[in-house]
Write a protein that holds these residues in place. Structure first.
Motif, PDB file in Angstrom:
ATOM      1  N   TYR A  13     -62.722 -17.095-104.789  1.00 29.72           N
ATOM      2  CA  TYR A  13     -61.713 -16.273-104.116  1.00 29.72           C
ATOM      3  C   TYR A  13     -60.414 -17.060-103.926  1.00 29.72           C
ATOM      4  O   TYR A  13     -59.315 -16.558-104.156  1.00 29.72           O
ATOM      5  CB  TYR A  13     -62.236 -15.797-102.752  1.00 29.72           C
ATOM      6  N   PRO A  17     -58.177 -14.140-106.419  1.00 29.81           N
ATOM      7  CA  PRO A  17     -58.835 -12.944-105.879  1.00 29.81           C
ATOM      8  C   PRO A  17     -59.241 -11.949-106.972  1.00 29.81           C
ATOM      9  O   PRO A  17     -60.251 -11.259-106.836  1.00 29.81           O
ATOM     10  CB  PRO A  17     -57.767 -12.352-104.949  1.00 29.81           C
ATOM     11  N   TYR A  21     -62.927 -10.440-107.545  1.00 26.34           N
ATOM     12  CA  TYR A  21     -63.198  -8.998-107.620  1.00 26.34           C
ATOM     13  C   TYR A  21     -64.083  -8.680-108.828  1.00 26.34           C
ATOM     14  O   TYR A  21     -65.081  -7.951-108.711  1.00 26.34           O
ATOM     15  CB  TYR A  21     -61.855  -8.264-107.707  1.00 26.34           C
ATOM     16  N   ASP A 210     -58.691 -14.037 -94.473  1.00 21.45           N
ATOM     17  CA  ASP A 210     -57.873 -13.452 -95.520  1.00 21.45           C
ATOM     18  C   ASP A 210     -58.708 -12.493 -96.380  1.00 21.45           C
ATOM     19  O   ASP A 210     -58.298 -11.371 -96.678  1.00 21.45           O
ATOM     20  CB  ASP A 210     -57.329 -14.605 -96.381  1.00 21.45           C
ATOM     21  N   ARG A 214     -58.583  -8.217 -96.880  1.00 27.80           N
ATOM     22  CA  ARG A 214     -58.567  -7.562 -98.196  1.00 27.80           C
ATOM     23  C   ARG A 214     -59.735  -6.582 -98.334  1.00 27.80           C
ATOM     24  O   ARG A 214     -59.589  -5.485 -98.864  1.00 27.80           O
ATOM     25  CB  ARG A 214     -58.624  -8.615 -99.299  1.00 27.80           C
ATOM     26  N   GLU A 219     -57.099  -3.775-100.449  1.00 28.11           N
ATOM     27  CA  GLU A 219     -55.802  -4.184-100.990  1.00 28.11           C
ATOM     28  C   GLU A 219     -55.980  -4.655-102.427  1.00 28.11           C
ATOM     29  O   GLU A 219     -57.058  -5.055-102.839  1.00 28.11           O
ATOM     30  CB  GLU A 219     -55.317  -5.343-100.105  1.00 28.11           C
ATOM     31  N   ASN A 220     -54.899  -4.619-103.182  1.00 24.50           N
ATOM     32  CA  ASN A 220     -54.936  -5.092-104.556  1.00 24.50           C
ATOM     33  C   ASN A 220     -55.479  -6.534-104.621  1.00 24.50           C
ATOM     34  O   ASN A 220     -55.042  -7.398-103.873  1.00 24.50           O
ATOM     35  CB  ASN A 220     -53.482  -5.063-105.064  1.00 24.50           C
ATOM     36  N   TRP A 221     -56.431  -6.760-105.518  1.00 27.15           N
ATOM     37  CA  TRP A 221     -57.006  -8.103-105.665  1.00 27.15           C
ATOM     38  C   TRP A 221     -56.114  -8.871-106.621  1.00 27.15           C
ATOM     39  O   TRP A 221     -56.314  -8.867-107.825  1.00 27.15           O
ATOM     40  CB  TRP A 221     -58.442  -8.020-106.171  1.00 27.15           C
ATOM     41  N   GLN A 222     -55.142  -9.510-106.068  1.00 24.62           N
ATOM     42  CA  GLN A 222     -54.056 -10.114-106.828  1.00 24.62           C
ATOM     43  C   GLN A 222     -54.530 -11.188-107.811  1.00 24.62           C
ATOM     44  O   GLN A 222     -55.203 -12.128-107.405  1.00 24.62           O
ATOM     45  CB  GLN A 222     -53.101 -10.761-105.815  1.00 24.62           C
TER      46      GLN A 222
END
Ligand code: SF4
Length: 266
Positions: A13, A17, A21, A210, A214, A219-222
């Motif tokens: 992670y 991220p 995912y 953090d 998420r 939230e978008n898994w950047q």
């Protein structure tokens, strides 16, 4: 149901991220950054037996005891690996057993630890494995055997997350503080020692917080492009690497549909 975390998950992670995912939220199997070997497994099992099954009535065992334990772990190895493993264990015996006045009995070998943590109303279960846990005068020492041919290059962040996770888990299990982690490189006999402090525990807490945000907000898994991308098994699916990423394979788990809400278990 609690959300399970390990040092490997936290490290993935922290690196990216998006890779987390793919691996853990969608269940794609190609481990992005890790590998294993059968000789290494046999060496770990032999060392566990050496410390676990020794009777400790004599201060140190003879070399014959090391040979006996090795002979019980070699079924799946080639003749070359059996010889190589024997050489490695003899060196271990010379360096870490023979020159000591006694072989200290560990608290545990090949152990599993777990701790729970409540963050953002999500219950996380942290778990980890270790090779050996020794008692020090002022706390605990974890011993991790390494069978790789070279000293692994690991980022300070990777190490810090591992130390923090073990700190948290051992504190809950034994009510004692982890003072140090010692890596023993079996092929060279080199030892690397890390002191553990409260900062490591706090760093793990920040990373989990953090992650919790998420998970809760979906939230978008950047993606986080960097050196790790050259070893990443997910590059073909990654929007940071491909202008038209491949669709995920059929065996991928469905995308999580529900966002976490207060009180909803994961
Ligand atoms: S290729 Fe790089 S940015 Fe993409 S998922 Fe893998 S590590 Fe992350």
């Amino acid at each position: 149901m609690a959300y399970h975390l390990s040092a490997a998950k936290l490290q993935t992670y922290d690196r990216c991220p998006q890779a987390y995912y793919f691996r853990y939220e969608r269940g794609l199997r190609n481990a992005p950054f890790y590998s294993s070997a059968s000789l290494g497994t046999a060496l770990h099992q032999a060392l566990a037996q050496i410390y676990r099954d020794w009777h400790y009535q004599d201060p140190i065992p003879e070399l014959e005891w090391i040979e006996t334990c090795w002979a019980q772990q070699v079924q799946d190895l080639t003749p070359e690996q059996i010889l190589e493993g024997r050489t490695i264990l003899r060196r271990y015996y010379d360096l870490f057993i023979l020159n000591r006045s006694s072989m200290r009995q560990p608290i545990a070998v090949e152990g599993k630890i777990q701790a729970t943590l409540q963050v953002e109303n999500i219950e996380f279960v942290l778990s980890g494995r270790y090779d050996r846990l020794d008692a020090l005068e002022d706390g605990l020492e974890l011993i991790d055997y390494k069978s790789s041919k070279t000293v692994e290059e690991r980022s300070p962040t990777d190490i810090n997350l591992q130390l923090g996770l073990y700190y948290l888990a051992l504190e809950q299990r034994y009510l004692q503080q982890l003072q140090q982690l010692t890596l023993i490189y079996l092929r060279s006999g080199e030892q690397i020692r890390f002191k553990v402090t409260l900062d490591h525990k706090q760093q793990v807490y920040r990373t989990i917080s953090d992650l919790a945000v998420r998970l809760r907000t979906d939230e978008n898994w950047q993606p986080t492009p960097g050196d790790q991308c050259s070893q990443c098994g997910y590059a073909r699916y990654c929007p940071a690497m491909q202008s038209r990423p491949d669709p995920l394979p059929e065996e991928a788990k469905p995308a999580p549909q529900l966002q976490l809400t207060l009180g909803l278990e994961l």
